[in-house]
Design a protein around this motif. Structure first.
Motif, short mmCIF file in Angstrom:
data_model
loop_
_atom_site.label_atom_id
_atom_site.label_comp_id
_atom_site.label_asym_id
_atom_site.label_seq_id
_atom_site.Cartn_x
_atom_site.Cartn_y
_atom_site.Cartn_z
N ARG A 151 -10.47 2.18 -11.27
CA ARG A 151 -10.52 1.35 -10.06
C ARG A 151 -9.30 1.61 -9.18
O ARG A 151 -9.39 1.55 -7.95
CB ARG A 151 -10.59 -0.12 -10.46
CG ARG A 151 -11.90 -0.47 -11.15
CD ARG A 151 -11.92 -1.89 -11.67
NE ARG A 151 -13.19 -2.20 -12.31
CZ ARG A 151 -13.44 -3.31 -12.95
NH1 ARG A 151 -12.51 -4.24 -13.05
NH2 ARG A 151 -14.62 -3.51 -13.49
N LEU A 170 0.83 -1.21 0.00
CA LEU A 170 0.00 0.00 0.00
C LEU A 170 0.87 1.26 0.00
O LEU A 170 0.54 2.25 -0.66
CB LEU A 170 -0.94 0.00 1.20
CG LEU A 170 -1.94 -1.16 1.28
CD1 LEU A 170 -2.84 -1.00 2.49
CD2 LEU A 170 -2.76 -1.27 0.01
N GLN A 195 -7.26 5.53 -2.79
CA GLN A 195 -7.91 6.33 -1.73
C GLN A 195 -8.11 5.49 -0.47
O GLN A 195 -7.86 5.96 0.64
CB GLN A 195 -9.25 6.85 -2.25
CG GLN A 195 -9.97 7.77 -1.26
CD GLN A 195 -11.28 8.29 -1.84
OE1 GLN A 195 -11.76 7.84 -2.88
NE2 GLN A 195 -11.87 9.24 -1.14
N LYS A 196 -8.55 4.25 -0.65
CA LYS A 196 -8.72 3.34 0.49
C LYS A 196 -7.37 3.03 1.13
O LYS A 196 -7.26 2.92 2.36
CB LYS A 196 -9.40 2.05 0.04
CG LYS A 196 -10.81 2.21 -0.48
CD LYS A 196 -11.77 2.56 0.64
CE LYS A 196 -13.21 2.56 0.13
NZ LYS A 196 -14.16 2.95 1.19
N ALA A 197 -6.34 2.88 0.30
CA ALA A 197 -5.00 2.59 0.82
C ALA A 197 -4.52 3.71 1.72
O ALA A 197 -3.92 3.48 2.78
CB ALA A 197 -4.02 2.36 -0.34
N ARG A 198 -4.79 4.95 1.32
CA ARG A 198 -4.38 6.10 2.15
C ARG A 198 -5.09 6.07 3.50
O ARG A 198 -4.49 6.39 4.53
CB ARG A 198 -4.70 7.41 1.43
CG ARG A 198 -3.83 7.68 0.23
CD ARG A 198 -4.07 9.10 -0.30
NE ARG A 198 -3.47 9.24 -1.62
CZ ARG A 198 -2.17 9.42 -1.82
NH1 ARG A 198 -1.35 9.47 -0.79
NH2 ARG A 198 -1.70 9.55 -3.04
N ALA A 199 -6.37 5.70 3.48
CA ALA A 199 -7.12 5.63 4.74
C ALA A 199 -6.53 4.57 5.65
O ALA A 199 -6.38 4.78 6.87
CB ALA A 199 -8.59 5.33 4.45
N VAL A 200 -6.16 3.41 5.08
CA VAL A 200 -5.56 2.34 5.89
C VAL A 200 -4.22 2.79 6.47
O VAL A 200 -3.94 2.59 7.65
CB VAL A 200 -5.37 1.06 5.03
CG1 VAL A 200 -4.53 0.04 5.78
CG2 VAL A 200 -6.72 0.48 4.67
N VAL A 219 -9.84 4.51 -6.74
CA VAL A 219 -10.63 4.16 -5.56
C VAL A 219 -9.79 3.37 -4.56
O VAL A 219 -9.80 3.63 -3.36
CB VAL A 219 -11.89 3.36 -5.97
CG1 VAL A 219 -12.66 2.92 -4.73
CG2 VAL A 219 -12.78 4.19 -6.88
N ILE A 220 -9.02 2.42 -5.09
CA ILE A 220 -8.19 1.59 -4.21
C ILE A 220 -7.09 2.41 -3.56
O ILE A 220 -6.79 2.24 -2.37
CB ILE A 220 -7.61 0.40 -5.00
CG1 ILE A 220 -8.75 -0.56 -5.36
CG2 ILE A 220 -6.53 -0.32 -4.20
CD1 ILE A 220 -8.37 -1.68 -6.28
N CYS A 223 0.85 4.20 -2.97
CA CYS A 223 0.69 5.63 -2.70
C CYS A 223 1.93 6.43 -3.10
O CYS A 223 1.82 7.56 -3.58
CB CYS A 223 0.37 5.86 -1.22
SG CYS A 223 -1.25 5.22 -0.74
N GLN A 271 -4.79 5.22 9.33
CA GLN A 271 -5.21 4.52 10.54
C GLN A 271 -4.03 3.82 11.20
O GLN A 271 -3.89 3.81 12.42
CB GLN A 271 -6.31 3.50 10.21
CG GLN A 271 -7.64 4.12 9.83
CD GLN A 271 -8.32 4.80 11.01
OE1 GLN A 271 -8.21 4.35 12.14
NE2 GLN A 271 -9.01 5.90 10.75
#
Length: 198
Positions: A60, A6, A66-71, A63-64, A10, A74
């Motif tokens: 796609r 991830l 963006q989710k990777a940045r959130a993970v 979107v992935i 990024c 966290q």
């Protein structure tokens, strides 16, 4: 999938290419390429369009990413929290306050605590009579702030004296004392029913 994959994803997006990402992450370019390839295979999704000079995210892939940045965000939050705890910072502070205490002073103190220790969860109870002591004894609070009634019931080595709280005597407007309330004395009240909060 791994955090390293991830991070590689990024980094390629942030730095505009595999070579720049490898330099930013201090890894070989082949390591970055393999990480992205393995991630794509695991997810069964093409993350980048590779025809142009610079790799561009697919629909796609956006979107992935963006989710990777959130993970990753966290994960950093968990790491920072663990670092604070390792330094001895409490994860939670439960404070019980007598309703006679000036709440503006308490709220100002809580604001200071929040600013200095943002990772500590603050819980405030406002109680009357012996409730602050009971919450301490039942291990439902860590700090109790109350009056003399509380102080007289605990080990003197476990409390610190705070500034004096001034109580304002009041008289019901239906009382016989109401007309002279402004000049009434303690002696005048002898023999009368009084409610005294402690």
């Amino acid at each position: 999938m791994t955090l390293d994959q991830l991070k590689a994803l990024c980094a390629v997006v942030d730095y505009g290419g595999f070579r720049a990402a490898s330099e930013a992450l201090h890894k070989s370019q082949s390591a970055i390429s393999i990480a992205i390839k393995n991630l794509e295979q695991e997810l069964r999704v093409s993350l980048f369009e590779r025809e142009g000079y610079r790799p561009q995210l697919t629909t796609r892939g956006k979107v992935i990413a963006q989710k990777a940045r959130a993970v990753l965000s966290q994960t950093k939050g968990i790491s920072d929290l663990a670092h604070h705890y390792a330094q001895g910072i409490e994860p939670e502070l439960r404070i019980v306050v007598s309703e006679l205490i000036d709440m503006q002073t308490i709220l100002a103190a809580l604001t200071t605590i929040r600013e200095q220790f943002p990772s500590t969860r603050l819980t405030l109870f406002v109680e009357n009579f012996n409730a602050p002591l009971e919450l301490i004894e039942e291990n439902q609070a860590d700090i109790a702030i109350g009056g003399d009634a509380l102080r007289d019931k605990i080990d003197p080595t476990l409390f610190t004296k705070l500034p004096t709280v001034t109580l304002m005597p009041v008289v019901s407007d239906t009382s016989d004392y109401a007309p002279k309330a402004a000049v009434i004395t303690a002696t005048d009240m002898d023999g009368s029913t009084q409610v005294v909060c402690q």
